[in-house]
Design a protein around this motif. Structure first.
Motif, PDB file in Angstrom:
ATOM      1  N   THR A 202      42.351  31.305  45.388  1.00  0.00           N
ATOM      2  CA  THR A 202      43.569  30.533  45.688  1.00  0.00           C
ATOM      3  C   THR A 202      43.885  30.573  47.177  1.00  0.00           C
ATOM      4  N   GLU A 203      43.539  31.669  47.825  1.00  0.00           N
ATOM      5  CA  GLU A 203      43.765  31.748  49.272  1.00  0.00           C
ATOM      6  C   GLU A 203      42.904  30.702  49.988  1.00  0.00           C
ATOM      7  N   LYS A 204      41.652  30.600  49.584  1.00  0.00           N
ATOM      8  CA  LYS A 204      40.751  29.604  50.173  1.00  0.00           C
ATOM      9  C   LYS A 204      41.229  28.184  49.886  1.00  0.00           C
ATOM     10  N   ALA A 205      41.822  27.984  48.714  1.00  0.00           N
ATOM     11  CA  ALA A 205      42.283  26.654  48.310  1.00  0.00           C
ATOM     12  C   ALA A 205      43.646  26.297  48.916  1.00  0.00           C
ATOM     13  N   GLY A 206      44.300  27.262  49.526  1.00  0.00           N
ATOM     14  CA  GLY A 206      45.644  27.025  50.046  1.00  0.00           C
ATOM     15  C   GLY A 206      46.681  26.929  48.934  1.00  0.00           C
ATOM     16  N   ASP A 207      46.384  27.530  47.809  1.00  0.00           N
ATOM     17  CA  ASP A 207      47.255  27.455  46.633  1.00  0.00           C
ATOM     18  C   ASP A 207      48.138  28.702  46.563  1.00  0.00           C
ATOM     19  N   ASP A 208      49.181  28.705  47.382  1.00  0.00           N
ATOM     20  CA  ASP A 208      50.085  29.853  47.450  1.00  0.00           C
ATOM     21  C   ASP A 208      50.868  30.051  46.160  1.00  0.00           C
ATOM     22  N   GLY A 209      51.172  28.965  45.456  1.00  0.00           N
ATOM     23  CA  GLY A 209      51.919  29.074  44.210  1.00  0.00           C
ATOM     24  C   GLY A 209      51.180  29.883  43.166  1.00  0.00           C
ATOM     25  N   THR A 210      49.898  29.571  42.971  1.00  0.00           N
ATOM     26  CA  THR A 210      49.094  30.327  42.014  1.00  0.00           C
ATOM     27  C   THR A 210      48.891  31.749  42.499  1.00  0.00           C
ATOM     28  N   ASN A 211      48.656  31.903  43.791  1.00  0.00           N
ATOM     29  CA  ASN A 211      48.439  33.226  44.364  1.00  0.00           C
ATOM     30  C   ASN A 211      49.637  34.139  44.107  1.00  0.00           C
ATOM     31  N   ASP A 212      50.839  33.632  44.367  1.00  0.00           N
ATOM     32  CA  ASP A 212      52.052  34.430  44.149  1.00  0.00           C
ATOM     33  C   ASP A 212      52.220  34.790  42.677  1.00  0.00           C
ATOM     34  N   MET A 213      51.974  33.841  41.796  1.00  0.00           N
ATOM     35  CA  MET A 213      52.118  34.069  40.365  1.00  0.00           C
ATOM     36  C   MET A 213      51.155  35.164  39.896  1.00  0.00           C
ATOM     37  N   VAL A 214      49.897  35.045  40.288  1.00  0.00           N
ATOM     38  CA  VAL A 214      48.875  35.998  39.855  1.00  0.00           C
ATOM     39  C   VAL A 214      49.137  37.377  40.447  1.00  0.00           C
ATOM     40  N   ASN A 215      49.601  37.423  41.673  1.00  0.00           N
ATOM     41  CA  ASN A 215      49.925  38.707  42.311  1.00  0.00           C
ATOM     42  C   ASN A 215      51.003  39.439  41.509  1.00  0.00           C
ATOM     43  N   LYS A 216      51.983  38.712  41.020  1.00  0.00           N
ATOM     44  CA  LYS A 216      53.050  39.296  40.204  1.00  0.00           C
ATOM     45  C   LYS A 216      52.472  39.881  38.916  1.00  0.00           C
ATOM     46  N   PHE A 217      51.560  39.152  38.277  1.00  0.00           N
ATOM     47  CA  PHE A 217      50.916  39.645  37.058  1.00  0.00           C
ATOM     48  C   PHE A 217      50.158  40.946  37.345  1.00  0.00           C
ATOM     49  N   MET A 218      49.434  40.939  38.454  1.00  0.00           N
ATOM     50  CA  MET A 218      48.608  42.081  38.819  1.00  0.00           C
ATOM     51  C   MET A 218      49.462  43.315  39.088  1.00  0.00           C
ATOM     52  N   GLN A 219      50.554  43.142  39.789  1.00  0.00           N
ATOM     53  CA  GLN A 219      51.424  44.270  40.104  1.00  0.00           C
ATOM     54  C   GLN A 219      51.982  44.918  38.835  1.00  0.00           C
ATOM     55  N   PHE A 220      52.345  44.110  37.852  1.00  0.00           N
ATOM     56  CA  PHE A 220      52.840  44.642  36.583  1.00  0.00           C
ATOM     57  C   PHE A 220      51.771  45.520  35.923  1.00  0.00           C
ATOM     58  N   LYS A 221      50.535  45.036  35.901  1.00  0.00           N
ATOM     59  CA  LYS A 221      49.457  45.788  35.269  1.00  0.00           C
ATOM     60  C   LYS A 221      49.069  47.021  36.069  1.00  0.00           C
ATOM     61  N   GLU A 222      49.107  46.936  37.382  1.00  0.00           N
ATOM     62  CA  GLU A 222      48.797  48.116  38.192  1.00  0.00           C
ATOM     63  C   GLU A 222      49.759  49.264  37.859  1.00  0.00           C
ATOM     64  N   LYS A 223      51.036  48.973  37.807  1.00  0.00           N
ATOM     65  CA  LYS A 223      52.027  50.005  37.489  1.00  0.00           C
ATOM     66  C   LYS A 223      51.828  50.536  36.074  1.00  0.00           C
ATOM     67  N   ASN A 224      51.602  49.655  35.125  1.00  0.00           N
ATOM     68  CA  ASN A 224      51.432  50.090  33.737  1.00  0.00           C
ATOM     69  C   ASN A 224      50.117  50.825  33.529  1.00  0.00           C
ATOM     70  N   THR A 225      49.108  50.510  34.296  1.00  0.00           N
ATOM     71  CA  THR A 225      47.852  51.261  34.232  1.00  0.00           C
ATOM     72  C   THR A 225      48.099  52.707  34.649  1.00  0.00           C
ATOM     73  N   TRP A 226      48.838  52.885  35.709  1.00  0.00           N
ATOM     74  CA  TRP A 226      49.182  54.236  36.159  1.00  0.00           C
ATOM     75  C   TRP A 226      49.932  54.984  35.049  1.00  0.00           C
ATOM     76  N   MET A 227      50.911  54.325  34.442  1.00  0.00           N
ATOM     77  CA  MET A 227      51.692  54.976  33.385  1.00  0.00           C
ATOM     78  C   MET A 227      50.830  55.336  32.179  1.00  0.00           C
ATOM     79  N   LEU A 228      49.980  54.417  31.751  1.00  0.00           N
ATOM     80  CA  LEU A 228      49.142  54.667  30.588  1.00  0.00           C
ATOM     81  C   LEU A 228      48.096  55.741  30.887  1.00  0.00           C
ATOM     82  N   ARG A 229      47.545  55.733  32.091  1.00  0.00           N
ATOM     83  CA  ARG A 229      46.577  56.781  32.477  1.00  0.00           C
ATOM     84  C   ARG A 229      47.266  58.146  32.491  1.00  0.00           C
TER      85      ARG A 229
END
Length: 159
Positions: A126-153
């Motif tokens: 998305t960065e290469k495509a200039g698609d900031d909207g998708t990039n921001d959305m996916v980053n939010k998804f990733m951050q949620f999972k990163e935190k929950n991965t830490w908790m579950l681990r």
């Protein structure tokens, strides 16, 4: 709708949509696995994990909807059959009946690692495509999972 209506080129959007559909398929299998864990968890950790799995599948359901709507926003159809999800997904189904509670958690951690990997790939595209909207959305998804991965681990003493 066409991608040019939101100032993106069709050529740039094609790989974004392909990867979003891959992520969508993986999320569907992950979602169903979370439902199975929620329904079938037993043991001393029942109350803790039953609630946690519900939180995670509720978030996954919202993410699935956002992914499909983003694909539509980019002017393409989202994949929408279970046959496609199973064929496309790198995350595999698992029978959660009789599964040990900590094995359920470990399976979810593995799913989240795969989803994060796919999301990092999408963010590069998305960065290469200039698609900031998708990039921001996916980053939010990733951050949620990163935190929950830490908790579950931490829950299974793997942190």
């Amino acid at each position: 709708m066409d991608a040019k209506e939101i100032s993106l080129t069709e050529k740039a959007v094609k790989p974004v949509v392909d990867h979003l559909n891959d992520l969508l398929a993986n999320y569907h299998i992950h979602y169903q696995k979370l439902r199975g864990c929620h329904w079938n968890v037993k043991g001393n950790n029942f109350f803790t994990l039953h609630i946690k799995f519900e939180e995670l599948y509720t978030q996954a359901q919202l993410t699935i909807d956002e992914l499909a709507e983003r694909v539509l926003t980019l002017g393409k159809p989202p994949v929408s059959t279970f046959a496609e999800y199973i064929e496309i997904s790198q995350i595999k189904e698992v029978n959660t009946i009789g599964m040990k509670d900590t094995d359920m958690v470990k399976a979810i951690i593995e799913d989240m690692a795969k989803l994060i990997e796919l999301e990092r790939d999408i963010m590069e595209i998305t960065e290469k495509a200039g698609d900031d909207g998708t990039n921001d959305m996916v980053n939010k998804f990733m951050q949620f999972k990163e935190k929950n991965t830490w908790m579950l681990r931490s829950f299974v003493n793997e942190d």
